[in-house]
Write a protein that holds these residues in place. Structure first.
Motif, mmCIF file in Angstrom:
data_model
loop_
_atom_site.group_PDB
_atom_site.id
_atom_site.type_symbol
_atom_site.label_atom_id
_atom_site.label_comp_id
_atom_site.label_asym_id
_atom_site.label_seq_id
_atom_site.Cartn_x
_atom_site.Cartn_y
_atom_site.Cartn_z
ATOM 1 N N SER A 70 -0.388 7.222 11.127
ATOM 2 C CA SER A 70 -1.681 7.915 11.048
ATOM 3 C C SER A 70 -2.261 7.820 9.644
ATOM 4 N N THR A 71 -1.400 7.869 8.639
ATOM 5 C CA THR A 71 -1.861 7.750 7.250
ATOM 6 C C THR A 71 -2.466 6.374 7.007
ATOM 7 N N LEU A 72 -1.816 5.341 7.550
ATOM 8 C CA LEU A 72 -2.337 3.980 7.379
ATOM 9 C C LEU A 72 -3.698 3.843 8.043
ATOM 10 N N ILE A 122 0.837 -1.194 0.000
ATOM 11 C CA ILE A 122 0.000 0.000 0.000
ATOM 12 C C ILE A 122 0.876 1.249 0.000
ATOM 13 N N CYS A 123 0.519 2.236 -0.814
ATOM 14 C CA CYS A 123 1.255 3.496 -0.941
ATOM 15 C C CYS A 123 0.282 4.669 -0.816
ATOM 16 N N LYS A 124 0.785 5.771 -0.255
ATOM 17 C CA LYS A 124 0.033 7.025 -0.258
ATOM 18 C C LYS A 124 1.000 8.151 -0.592
ATOM 19 N N GLN A 125 0.742 8.792 -1.719
ATOM 20 C CA GLN A 125 1.610 9.849 -2.218
ATOM 21 C C GLN A 125 0.940 11.198 -2.040
ATOM 22 N N TYR A 126 1.667 12.127 -1.400
ATOM 23 C CA TYR A 126 1.260 13.526 -1.350
ATOM 24 C C TYR A 126 2.284 14.335 -2.142
ATOM 25 N N PRO A 127 1.961 15.554 -2.543
ATOM 26 C CA PRO A 127 2.952 16.362 -3.274
ATOM 27 C C PRO A 127 4.257 16.496 -2.477
ATOM 28 N N LEU A 150 6.109 10.921 0.201
ATOM 29 C CA LEU A 150 5.581 9.566 0.109
ATOM 30 C C LEU A 150 5.281 9.099 1.530
ATOM 31 N N ALA A 151 4.019 9.254 1.945
ATOM 32 C CA ALA A 151 3.638 8.982 3.333
ATOM 33 C C ALA A 151 3.652 7.499 3.654
ATOM 34 N N LEU A 152 3.272 6.661 2.681
ATOM 35 C CA LEU A 152 3.341 5.210 2.820
ATOM 36 C C LEU A 152 4.046 4.656 1.590
#
Length: 499
Positions: A43-45, A9-14, A17-19
């Motif tokens: 917290s992002t997860l 799982i990945c979470k990209q913000y400008p 790379l939060a995850l």
């Protein structure tokens, strides 16, 4: 046994790379700790699980069923419940009303109070607590309020329960009461995620530990197999802690002398001296009395005995923030949104409230002075804002914290008290707050800095005082100690308590 798991799982913000390709799993029948320093991605997860955000890529599954939430309502409907650090109870309503808020049982068009109270009582009994469902919430203790919050979540029959810093507002004696409730929840085949910065609690209540660092999965271990030092090493790695500038030295002059300060039930016989231009840290676990000590020094809360002397002037025992401000003190409180800012007012106004005596003639505002004072702090603290007349609530957490600091710097203080100034702000904003402290120290302003993030104290301070259960039990210098040793001292290990 139920299993919640993620796959890459990945979470990209400008620019962030939060995850980063996180693959983890959590089982029911256990309390699964999810740990990591601020900015680690935990917290992002949790937000991905709760439906608050959607991952950029990757997937997560509950018992091999792939899930994809568009909202928190979607997550709730699929059995995901989150209990956040900031409680959402309505103090003026009863326990039962809070548990079933917005969905009270009815007979026709009338609320069925008997059924509501009976159902609430059953849920509370299932939690293993004896709380009257008819009791007004404002009359409950803090741990009971936290239990009601959890019971409210449990009333939805969740499959996954996420507890975000559940003990952050609890006194030491209340924590064990809450732990007993969580142990009862373990028996109900629920997947429990326990998010906390209070590492000393982890061995007491958790079965497994999953650690994230800088958005990456570091590892998962059984709690019984690791020591405090192992956990800290997983969380922080071997990276070097950034230190204050070597040229930043405290002066010999003593600017504040605290002797024998006592407040019943909060702290006892606290004595220390603060030097001019010094950054003095205070470390300790939850309930150690750090916040209470700062508030009493600042005059926001009373103290029973002892003396506070600033530049040779002894403060009156029944003091106030106004009197202590005149002696040169400023305080940035732990809860900036409720105690440090007026959120609906403008950024400019929030930068000038503490210095109104300097920007008015006693009766009327001198607009030119007020504008100049606010603009000065915006420039010097590099506050990023859309418009200085915009509501301060429009700013990010880091910039809100800078406004709180700038408000007090406009009073030209000699001593600044910072209570958890880095809470809830990102890594860059934290470093900027620390640089403000160092810059002020260069100008001779003294600082007392309270933080639950022990690595921050090692990075920022000249000296660190250690509090435990309301007493000062030790004093160390950052150059003589590492984070593992400091954590052990805060736990009361390997230190001789002061008499």
């Amino acid at each position: 046994m139920s299993v919640l798991r993620t796959e890459r799982i990945c979470k990209q913000y400008p620019g962030c790379l939060a995850l980063d390709q996180v693959t983890v799993s959590f089982e029911s029948g256990k309390v699964n700790a999810l740990l990591g320093k601020n900015g680690s991605g935990k917290s992002t997860l949790v937000k991905c699980f709760s439906g608050a955000i959607r991952p950029t890529s990757g997937s997560f599954f509950l018992d091999d069923e792939k899930l994809d939430f568009n909202s928190t309502s979607d997550a709730n409907a699929r059995g995901f419940a989150t209990v956040y650090q900031e409680m959402s109870l309505v103090p003026s309503l009863t326990v039962a009303e809070n548990i079933f808020l917005g969905r009270m049982p009815k007979k026709g068009n009338v609320i069925d109070w008997k059924k509501a109270n009976d159902e609430a009582s059953k849920l509370l009994n299932k939690m293993g607590v004896n709380i009257n469902p008819r009791e007004i919430v404002s009359r409950l203790s803090m741990w009971q309020c936290q239990v009601v919050e959890i019971t409210k979540a449990m009333s939805f029959n969740p499959k996954v329960l996420m507890l975000d810093e559940p003990t952050s507002s609890l006194a030491t004696n209340e924590v064990e009461c809450l732990f007993n409730v969580i142990r009862e929840l373990k028996k109900q085949d629920i997947i429990i995620l326990y998010i906390s910065h209070k590492l000393h609690e982890v061995p007491q209540i958790t079965d497994t530990i999953t650690v994230l660092r800088d958005g990456e999965f570091i590892g998962k271990v059984n709690t019984s197999d690791v020591s405090h030092a192992d956990i800290i090493s997983m969380m922080f790695g071997e990276t070097q802690i950034r230190r204050r500038p070597d040229t930043l030295k405290a002066q010999e002059d003593i600017i504040m002398d605290v002797q024998g300060l006592c407040r019943k039930g909060k702290f006892h016989d606290v004595s220390f001296q603060l030097h001019k231009g010094e950054v003095l840290g205070i470390a300790g676990m939850l309930g150690a009395g750090r916040t209470e000590l700062l508030k009493s020094i600042f005059g926001a809360d009373p103290y029973d005995s002892g003396t506070i002397t600033v530049n040779g002037v002894t403060a009156p025992q029944r003091s106030s923030p106004i009197k202590m401000k005149k002696l040169g003190l400023g305080l940035t409180p732990e809860n900036r949104k409720e105690e440090g800012l007026i959120l609906i007012h403008s950024i400019r106004d929030n930068l000038c409230y503490a210095s109104m005596d300097k920007t008015s003639n006693g009766w009327l505002e001198i607009r030119k002075k007020r504008v100049a004072a606010a603009d000065k702090q915006v420039e010097e603290l590099q506050i990023k804002l859309p418009d200085i007349q915009a509501a301060v609530s429009s700013l990010s957490g880091g910039n809100q914290q800078k406004v709180v600091v700038g408000n007090w710097l406009n009073t030209e203080p000699q001593i600044m008290l910072y209570d958890e100034p880095s809470r809830g702000i990102d890594v860059n904003a934290k470093q900027q707050i620390f640089e403000i402290m160092w810059a002020q120290a260069q100008q001779g302003v003294s600082t007392i800095f309270v933080s639950s993030e022990l690595e921050e104290l090692l990075e920022v301070c000249h000296r660190i005082l250690i509090m435990k259960e309301g007493k000062l039990i030790g004093e160390v210098r950052p150059e003589d100690i590492n984070i593992n040793q400091l954590y052990s001292l805060c736990m009361g290990d390997e230190v001789n308590e002061r008499k």
